[in-house]
Design a protein around this motif. Structure first.
Motif: not given
Length: 152
Positions: A51-54, A48-49, A45
């Motif tokens: 990679a998504e810029g979060r 993923r965060a 997670e």
């Protein structure tokens, strides 16, 4: 006599999981990391965060060995009129502490915050306040927390 090269900071990858978990177990003082949950849920997670810029998830590696990591979550806010990047975890191998690895990781987090247009970088810590003050952070608040009861 040659010394080891300075660690380089790079984005974390899936291959860094074992090294990050090793560092995490030395970092966590309030929680006991669960290796199964880490592998199956939290590490993927966080990747993923990022990679998504979060989030920003960085490691410092020295001669192909991860010796530190930084994890910061990007939070949309109303009060700051944009996102705040909260540096939640910074861990460095004990023998390398005090030699610039942590500072290098934090400076890269700050650089990425500038690039992303974050309003500020915050760090919830009391234990390492002097370290962050040396990196131009100022104390503005005290963190209070409410530990959510465990799930049944």
């Amino acid at each position: 006599m040659s010394s080891a090269p300075e660690p380089r900071v790079r984005l974390a990858t899936a291959q860094d999981a074992d090294a990050v978990f090793r560092l995490l177990t030395g970092f966590a003082t309030t929680y006991r990391p669960d290796p199964d949950r880490f592998t199956a849920v939290t590490f993927p997670e966080v990747l993923r965060a990022a990679a998504e810029g979060r989030a920003e998830f960085l490691v410092a590696d020295q001669q192909s060995r991860v010796v530190g990591y930084a994890y910061a979550a990007r939070i949309p806010t109303l009060f700051a009129g944009g996102t705040v990047l909260e540096l939640l975890e910074l861990a460095v191998d004990a023998p390398l502490r005090g030699h610039g690895t942590g500072s290098r990781l934090v400076r890269e987090v700050q650089h990425r915050a500038r690039q992303a247009g974050d309003a500020e970088v915050t760090v919830p810590t009391r234990r390492a306040a002097d370290f962050y003050r040396r990196l131009d952070f100022t104390e503005t608040a005290t963190y209070l927390k409410w530990p959510s009861p465990p799930r049944p």
